[in-house]
Each structure stands twice: as structure tokens, then as C-alpha cells.
Design an enzyme around this catalytic site. Structure first.
Site, mmCIF file in Angstrom:
data_model
loop_
_atom_site.group_PDB
_atom_site.id
_atom_site.type_symbol
_atom_site.label_atom_id
_atom_site.label_comp_id
_atom_site.label_asym_id
_atom_site.label_seq_id
_atom_site.Cartn_x
_atom_site.Cartn_y
_atom_site.Cartn_z
ATOM 1 N N GLY A 81 0.825 -1.204 0.000
ATOM 2 C CA GLY A 81 0.000 0.000 0.000
ATOM 3 C C GLY A 81 0.857 1.250 0.000
ATOM 4 O O GLY A 81 2.071 1.190 -0.185
ATOM 5 N N ASP A 83 0.761 5.734 1.515
ATOM 6 C CA ASP A 83 0.049 6.839 2.164
ATOM 7 C C ASP A 83 -0.259 7.952 1.169
ATOM 8 O O ASP A 83 -1.238 8.680 1.342
ATOM 9 C CB ASP A 83 0.886 7.368 3.331
ATOM 10 N N LYS A 93 5.432 6.408 1.920
ATOM 11 C CA LYS A 93 5.051 5.227 2.676
ATOM 12 C C LYS A 93 5.627 5.329 4.085
ATOM 13 O O LYS A 93 6.504 6.123 4.351
ATOM 14 C CB LYS A 93 5.590 3.962 2.002
ATOM 15 N N GLY A 95 3.457 5.090 7.002
ATOM 16 C CA GLY A 95 2.433 5.396 8.011
ATOM 17 C C GLY A 95 2.327 4.277 9.038
ATOM 18 O O GLY A 95 1.994 4.513 10.202
ATOM 19 N N GLU A 102 9.945 -2.414 3.812
ATOM 20 C CA GLU A 102 9.190 -2.249 2.562
ATOM 21 C C GLU A 102 10.108 -1.792 1.434
ATOM 22 O O GLU A 102 10.006 -2.271 0.302
ATOM 23 C CB GLU A 102 8.057 -1.240 2.784
#
Ligand code: 5RP
Length: 216
Positions: A81, A83, A93, A95, A102
């Protein structure tokens, strides 16, 4: 944002999974839907590489084997995913404080599929505070450098310790017109472990959760 949008994105990403793959798996509420959908594939994939303790727990609960990236080599697919996402598929990213692992998995993957709900789409990155993972003893030093370098306001995410035993500074009030340059500059501050800007290695495909989902 409704959970339906996240679910539509997470379930759509399953279309990129192929038999025998080792799948890189990100972290967060959107990825949780992907993991749940991946459960139906558990006997067809060779396993998963996880970006956080949280995702490892969910993968194992579904009976999906979690593998060590050192043993797998390059991955063909990473699903995660974000942010924020700009029109060039560059991301903020972190969050969920999992940005370092990641970023490692994104770098190790041939194809990075980013799954988001429509609220994450922006023209210019920076409305979401930019996460920076730092070595604990360097917290104040890095904060002073971030202030000078970016003009934004670094705020310690008090009470949060990453899976790597480090801290998070969130940099507020940014308008990131040169994400690649800012990623490079922040990476050079001693004490920074990683910055949640994914610009040098952006996503290859973005799935925006809707009915039907949009693939960018
Ligand atoms: C975790 C992340 C997540 O991908 C990001 O925070 C988005 O999370 P969610 O899907 O829950 O909105 O970068 O470190």
C-alpha cells in the site's frame, strides 16, 4: 475512506500472482485484504517475503509460509500500500512504520504493485507527513538536519519503535517538488535508516480501489 475501496484494490492485486511465485508482501490495512485473498493461493505459491511482524502474523495465520529474503533472491512480485501516490507512481510510505523493510523488498522485486484507495492520490507529495526511520541516538541530530534541509517540521512519533528497534520522525508541511532529490538528500544524513519516499524506485503499477478498480 470506506474499507470497500481498500478491499477492491487488495483483491484486484491477486490477478498479478502466478503459480510458483514467491510474493513480496507489504504492510497495512489495504495489504491485509491482499493477504486474505492470497490465502486461496497458498498451495499454488512458493511462499511470501514479509515486510513486517504484523504481516508475518497474518500470513502465518492463513498457513502461508514466510521466507527469508536472503534465501529467496530477487522476487518477481511485490504488493504494498501507500500513504500518498503522485501521477508518476512515486509514493510516500511508512504510516505503519514498516518503511525500511518495505523499501528493501521493493528494491529486491522486479514488479511493484501499489494498492491504494482514491484518497491517497495527490498531484504533489507531502500533504501526508513524510516518515523517516532513525537510529535512536541520532533522533535530535536528524530532526535538526531535516528542518534545515526540507523546511518541514519533524515530529517524533512518540511511543513507536519499528520492527528494527528504531524511531520514526514524521516531517510535516512539505510540498515535495523533487522527490528523487529529496530522497537522495535525506538518505545522506547520518543516523537515517531510510526515508518513506519511494521515488528512485517508484511503483510499476498502481491499483486504485473502486468498483471496478482502476489500474494505472
Ligand atoms: C506501512 C505503509 C502502508 O502501506 C501505508 O501506511 C498505507 O496503509 P493503509 O493501507 O493502512 O492505508 O507504508 O508502513
Amino acid at each position: 475512506m470506506s474499507n470497500d475501496a481498500k478491499r477492491f484494490a487488495g483483491e484486484k492485486a491477486i490477478e498479478f500472482v502466478e503459480d510458483g511465485m514467491i510474493v513480496g508482501v507489504g504492510t497495512g490495512s489495504t495489504v491485509a485484504y491482499f493477504i486474505d485473498a492470497l490465502a486461496a493461493w497458498k498451495d499454488r505459491i512458493a511462499g511470501a517475503v514479509s515486510s513486517s511482524e504484523q504481516s508475518t502474523k497474518r500470513l502465518r495465520a492463513h498457513g502461508i509460509e514466510v521466507l527469508d529474503l536472503n534465501a529467496t533472491g530477487t522476487l518477481s512480485l511485490y504488493v504494498d500500500g501507500a500513504d500518498e501516490c503522485d501521477p508518476h507512481r512515486r509514493l510516500i510510505k511508512g504510516g505503519g512504520a514498516a518503511l525500511t523493510r518495505e523499501k528493501i523488498i521493493a528494491e529486491a522485486s522486479e514488479r511493484f504493485i501499489c494498492i491504494i484507495d482514491p484518497s491517497k492520490q495527490v498531484d504533489v507529495l507531502g500533504r501526508f507527513p513524510l516518515p523517516v526511520e532513525v537510529i535512536p541516538m541520532a533522533r535530535s541530530l536528524v530532526a535538526r538536519n531535516l528542518l534545515r534541509l526540507t523546511g518541514g517540521q519533524p515530529v517524533w512519533r512518540d511511543g513507536v519503535v519499528t520492527d528494527n528497534g528504531n524511531l520514526i520522525l514524521d516531517v510535516h508541511h512539505l510540498s515535495i517538488v523533487d522527490p528523487v532529490g529529496m530522497e537522495r538528500e535525506i538518505n545522506q544524513i547520518p543516523g537515517v535508516v531510510s526515508v518513506g519516499l519511494f521515488a528512485r524506485r517508484p511503483a510499476d503499477v498502481v491499483i486504485v480501489g473502486a468498483d471496478p478498480p482502476r489500474v494505472l
